[in-house]
Design an enzyme around this catalytic site. Structure first.
Site, PDB file in Angstrom:
ATOM      1  N   HIS A 127       0.832  -1.212   0.000  1.00  0.00           N
ATOM      2  CA  HIS A 127       0.000   0.000   0.000  1.00  0.00           C
ATOM      3  C   HIS A 127       0.862   1.256   0.000  1.00  0.00           C
ATOM      4  O   HIS A 127       1.690   1.433   0.888  1.00  0.00           O
ATOM      5  CB  HIS A 127      -0.881   0.050   1.244  1.00  0.00           C
ATOM      6  CG  HIS A 127      -1.882  -1.053   1.327  1.00  0.00           C
ATOM      7  ND1 HIS A 127      -2.878  -1.074   2.277  1.00  0.00           N
ATOM      8  CD2 HIS A 127      -2.060  -2.170   0.595  1.00  0.00           C
ATOM      9  CE1 HIS A 127      -3.625  -2.165   2.116  1.00  0.00           C
ATOM     10  NE2 HIS A 127      -3.142  -2.845   1.104  1.00  0.00           N
ATOM     11  N   TYR A 158      -9.148   5.586   2.475  1.00  0.00           N
ATOM     12  CA  TYR A 158     -10.513   5.392   1.960  1.00  0.00           C
ATOM     13  C   TYR A 158     -11.335   6.657   2.140  1.00  0.00           C
ATOM     14  O   TYR A 158     -12.285   6.919   1.425  1.00  0.00           O
ATOM     15  CB  TYR A 158     -11.207   4.244   2.681  1.00  0.00           C
ATOM     16  CG  TYR A 158     -10.417   2.966   2.679  1.00  0.00           C
ATOM     17  CD1 TYR A 158      -9.911   2.454   1.483  1.00  0.00           C
ATOM     18  CD2 TYR A 158     -10.149   2.276   3.863  1.00  0.00           C
ATOM     19  CE1 TYR A 158      -9.164   1.306   1.468  1.00  0.00           C
ATOM     20  CE2 TYR A 158      -9.409   1.121   3.849  1.00  0.00           C
ATOM     21  CZ  TYR A 158      -8.911   0.636   2.657  1.00  0.00           C
ATOM     22  OH  TYR A 158      -8.173  -0.494   2.652  1.00  0.00           O
ATOM     23  N   HIS A 209     -13.449   0.778  -1.987  1.00  0.00           N
ATOM     24  CA  HIS A 209     -14.000   0.438  -0.669  1.00  0.00           C
ATOM     25  C   HIS A 209     -15.491   0.695  -0.615  1.00  0.00           C
ATOM     26  O   HIS A 209     -16.015   1.199   0.377  1.00  0.00           O
ATOM     27  CB  HIS A 209     -13.261   1.214   0.439  1.00  0.00           C
ATOM     28  CG  HIS A 209     -12.884   0.362   1.610  1.00  0.00           C
ATOM     29  ND1 HIS A 209     -13.539   0.404   2.806  1.00  0.00           N
ATOM     30  CD2 HIS A 209     -11.920  -0.575   1.744  1.00  0.00           C
ATOM     31  CE1 HIS A 209     -12.994  -0.464   3.655  1.00  0.00           C
ATOM     32  NE2 HIS A 209     -12.001  -1.080   3.027  1.00  0.00           N
ATOM     33  N   GLU A 233     -10.726  -2.230  -7.057  1.00  0.00           N
ATOM     34  CA  GLU A 233     -11.322  -3.111  -6.049  1.00  0.00           C
ATOM     35  C   GLU A 233     -12.583  -2.537  -5.425  1.00  0.00           C
ATOM     36  O   GLU A 233     -12.653  -1.332  -5.167  1.00  0.00           O
ATOM     37  CB  GLU A 233     -10.272  -3.345  -4.956  1.00  0.00           C
ATOM     38  CG  GLU A 233     -10.770  -4.168  -3.800  1.00  0.00           C
ATOM     39  CD  GLU A 233      -9.732  -4.308  -2.704  1.00  0.00           C
ATOM     40  OE1 GLU A 233      -8.566  -3.902  -2.912  1.00  0.00           O
ATOM     41  OE2 GLU A 233     -10.087  -4.825  -1.639  1.00  0.00           O
ATOM     42  N   GLU A 259     -14.185  -8.985  -0.746  1.00  0.00           N
ATOM     43  CA  GLU A 259     -13.618  -9.018   0.605  1.00  0.00           C
ATOM     44  C   GLU A 259     -14.699  -9.080   1.681  1.00  0.00           C
ATOM     45  O   GLU A 259     -14.447  -9.557   2.781  1.00  0.00           O
ATOM     46  CB  GLU A 259     -12.632  -7.860   0.765  1.00  0.00           C
ATOM     47  CG  GLU A 259     -12.979  -6.778   1.690  1.00  0.00           C
ATOM     48  CD  GLU A 259     -11.942  -5.640   1.698  1.00  0.00           C
ATOM     49  OE1 GLU A 259     -11.126  -5.500   0.773  1.00  0.00           O
ATOM     50  OE2 GLU A 259     -11.960  -4.878   2.653  1.00  0.00           O
ATOM     51  N   ARG A 280     -11.657 -11.713  -4.163  1.00  0.00           N
ATOM     52  CA  ARG A 280     -10.910 -11.026  -3.102  1.00  0.00           C
ATOM     53  C   ARG A 280     -11.295 -11.520  -1.717  1.00  0.00           C
ATOM     54  O   ARG A 280     -11.208 -10.750  -0.753  1.00  0.00           O
ATOM     55  CB  ARG A 280     -11.270  -9.548  -3.168  1.00  0.00           C
ATOM     56  CG  ARG A 280     -10.472  -8.686  -4.042  1.00  0.00           C
ATOM     57  CD  ARG A 280      -9.099  -8.403  -3.542  1.00  0.00           C
ATOM     58  NE  ARG A 280      -9.022  -7.464  -2.444  1.00  0.00           N
ATOM     59  CZ  ARG A 280      -8.029  -7.410  -1.598  1.00  0.00           C
ATOM     60  NH1 ARG A 280      -7.026  -8.255  -1.689  1.00  0.00           N
ATOM     61  NH2 ARG A 280      -8.007  -6.528  -0.618  1.00  0.00           N
ATOM     62  N   HIS A 309      -7.662 -11.492   0.545  1.00  0.00           N
ATOM     63  CA  HIS A 309      -7.531 -10.319   1.417  1.00  0.00           C
ATOM     64  C   HIS A 309      -6.356 -10.524   2.376  1.00  0.00           C
ATOM     65  O   HIS A 309      -6.197 -11.614   2.910  1.00  0.00           O
ATOM     66  CB  HIS A 309      -8.841 -10.187   2.211  1.00  0.00           C
ATOM     67  CG  HIS A 309      -9.071  -8.860   2.836  1.00  0.00           C
ATOM     68  ND1 HIS A 309      -9.574  -8.737   4.105  1.00  0.00           N
ATOM     69  CD2 HIS A 309      -8.902  -7.603   2.370  1.00  0.00           C
ATOM     70  CE1 HIS A 309      -9.718  -7.447   4.395  1.00  0.00           C
ATOM     71  NE2 HIS A 309      -9.308  -6.737   3.358  1.00  0.00           N
ATOM     72  N   ASP A 313      -5.832  -7.327   9.623  1.00  0.00           N
ATOM     73  CA  ASP A 313      -6.899  -8.079  10.281  1.00  0.00           C
ATOM     74  C   ASP A 313      -6.967  -9.512   9.744  1.00  0.00           C
ATOM     75  O   ASP A 313      -7.890 -10.258  10.088  1.00  0.00           O
ATOM     76  CB  ASP A 313      -8.261  -7.373  10.193  1.00  0.00           C
ATOM     77  CG  ASP A 313      -8.757  -7.199   8.773  1.00  0.00           C
ATOM     78  OD1 ASP A 313      -7.924  -6.981   7.878  1.00  0.00           O
ATOM     79  OD2 ASP A 313      -9.982  -7.276   8.570  1.00  0.00           O
ATOM     80  N   GLU A 336      -2.325  -9.512  -1.297  1.00  0.00           N
ATOM     81  CA  GLU A 336      -2.168  -8.253  -0.555  1.00  0.00           C
ATOM     82  C   GLU A 336      -1.227  -8.492   0.615  1.00  0.00           C
ATOM     83  O   GLU A 336      -1.334  -9.510   1.307  1.00  0.00           O
ATOM     84  CB  GLU A 336      -3.539  -7.796  -0.040  1.00  0.00           C
ATOM     85  CG  GLU A 336      -3.506  -6.468   0.691  1.00  0.00           C
ATOM     86  CD  GLU A 336      -4.899  -6.025   1.154  1.00  0.00           C
ATOM     87  OE1 GLU A 336      -5.758  -6.904   1.332  1.00  0.00           O
ATOM     88  OE2 GLU A 336      -5.110  -4.820   1.331  1.00  0.00           O
TER      89      GLU A 336
HETATM   90 MG    MG Z   1     -10.222  -3.766   0.139  1.00  0.00          MG
END
Ligand code: MG
Length: 401
Positions: A127, A158, A209, A233, A259, A280, A309, A313, A336
């Protein structure tokens, strides 16, 4: 040889870095063999803990850990109502641990159980976030020079950058205010700049998002088509999936989705109608390795690639599971990648390592990762109200985070 049986299931809660993690440890009648799985649903972790301890664990004691398929299927229907993020994560914790045990019983890494490697390592994306296009470009270039070829680029995360300019009207509820419409001018401008200043072979990604109104999402996908994204995405929310056929008919921007999926029916039509390019899903949120391998094979038949994903988390145990699936699945696309702290590296010996843009599993049997429970106990989870999910539009309306 005596059959192994499951003798205990432990739910380990720990928070080494910002987010609560839920790790499941399945113990067997052989004290030398146990398994670890990821059941991390960071924002409702107590519900997952209760599901495992009160419902799933009693159902597991005495069972044969080699019967992974039967245990997954029976765990899913045992409560009659099935799926959902809490149950899926609880079942995932068990499922990943059973694959870990299976590998340890046979003395091979998990990817060998499924047919072996399609590649020695998994390409990852990182990222690059910044307050404006120049800061994003600087960070993306720094990653490129470290060997990363796939970089997700966001201006202001986001939430965006214009949320401070105009306050909400008097009487509006508190929340994280944002102005999604800014994406329509900021994001095409960002990627036009990145295409000018970054090397041609840099692969660029962007995550909407699910924040845009659907028709604005269609507009953005078309505007970004000349910038040749690796993928765009979560252009739409799962509730708005009917819009994918609209955007698909109008441009060839590669799309990644899933996701937030927690039910197998959510991905089926998108895949079979070839409306997306990357699936995803968050593996623990769909129930673990067993459903993800099946989903991966389904996608392979329709030219859809995997992009599991992988932010923080996903626990280190979940990331180990991801990398084992990544190196195995023929139609793997990209992984990712979230960088882990020294504390996480110490707490989870065997964490997959990244070198020059690729994640490598280790060659230890099973998932190849362990947990230092004494260290984990020193970092208890913090019970507090989640704030980043309280996203609000400029007029005060609550919106998807
Ligand atoms: Mg995402």
């Amino acid at each position: 040889m005596n059959k192994l049986t499951i003798t205990d299931v432990k739910t380990i809660l720990t928070q080494p870095k910002g987010l609560p993690l839920v790790i499941v440890k399945v113990l067997t009648s052989d004290p030398a063999i146990h398994g670890l799985g990821c059941a991390t649903f960071s924002w409702r972790y107590r519900a997952v803990e209760a599901c495992i301890e009160k419902h799933v664990k009693p159902f597991m004691i005495g069972r044969d850990p080699a019967s992974i398929e039967d245990i997954w299927q029976s765990s899913m229907v045992n409560g009659y109502w099935r799926n959902g993020p809490v149950l899926n994560n609880a079942v995932s914790g068990i499922d990943m641990a059973l694959w870990d045990i299976k590998g340890k019983m046979l003395g091979v890494p998990c990817y060998e159980l499924w047919g072996g490697m399609s590649r020695p390592a998994a390409a990852v994306y990182v990222h690059a976030d910044g307050k404006d296009k120049h800061e994003v470009a600087d960070r993306a270039r720094a990653y490129y020079e470290q060997g990363f070829r796939h970089i997700r680029c966001q201006v202001g995360g986001y939430r965006g950058v214009s949320w401070e300019k105009n306050g909400p009207p008097p009487g509006a509820f508190p929340g994280q205010y944002c102005n999604p419409k800014e994406k329509l001018y900021l994001v095409p401008e960002l990627f036009a700049h990145l295409r000018e200043v970054l090397p041609t072979d840099a692969e660029l990604l962007y995550d909407v998002h699910e924040r845009l109104a659907p028709i604005d999402g269609v507009w953005l996908a078309k505007a970004l088509e000349p910038m040749r994204l690796y993928f765009l995405e979560d252009l739409f929310a799962p509730e708005d999936m009917g819009w994918f056929s609209t955007v698909r008919g109008q441009c060839a921007t590669a799309l990644a989705m899933g996701e937030l999926f927690v039910h197998p029916g959510e991905s089926l039509s998108l895949i079979s109608q070839r409306l997306i390019d990357f699936i995803r899903v968050h593996p623990s949120d769909v129930g673990g390795i067993t459903p993800c391998l099946k989903l991966g094979h389904l996608c392979d038949s329709f030219g859809v690639r995997t992009a599991f994903h992988g932010p923080c988390d996903v626990s280190p145990v979940g990331m180990a599971a991801n990398v084992h699936m990544d190196v195995h699945l023929h139609n793997f696309g990209i992984q990712e990648w979230a960088f882990r702290s020294e504390l996480e590296e110490a707490m989870f010996p065997g964490l997959p390592q990244v070198r020059e843009g690729y994640a490598y599993p280790n060659e230890r049997p099973g998932l190849g990762i362990e947990i230092d429970e004494t260290l984990a106990a020193k970092y208890p989870c913090e019970d507090k109200v989640t704030e980043w999910t309280m996203a609000r539009l400029p007029d005060g309306t609550i919106t998807r985070p």
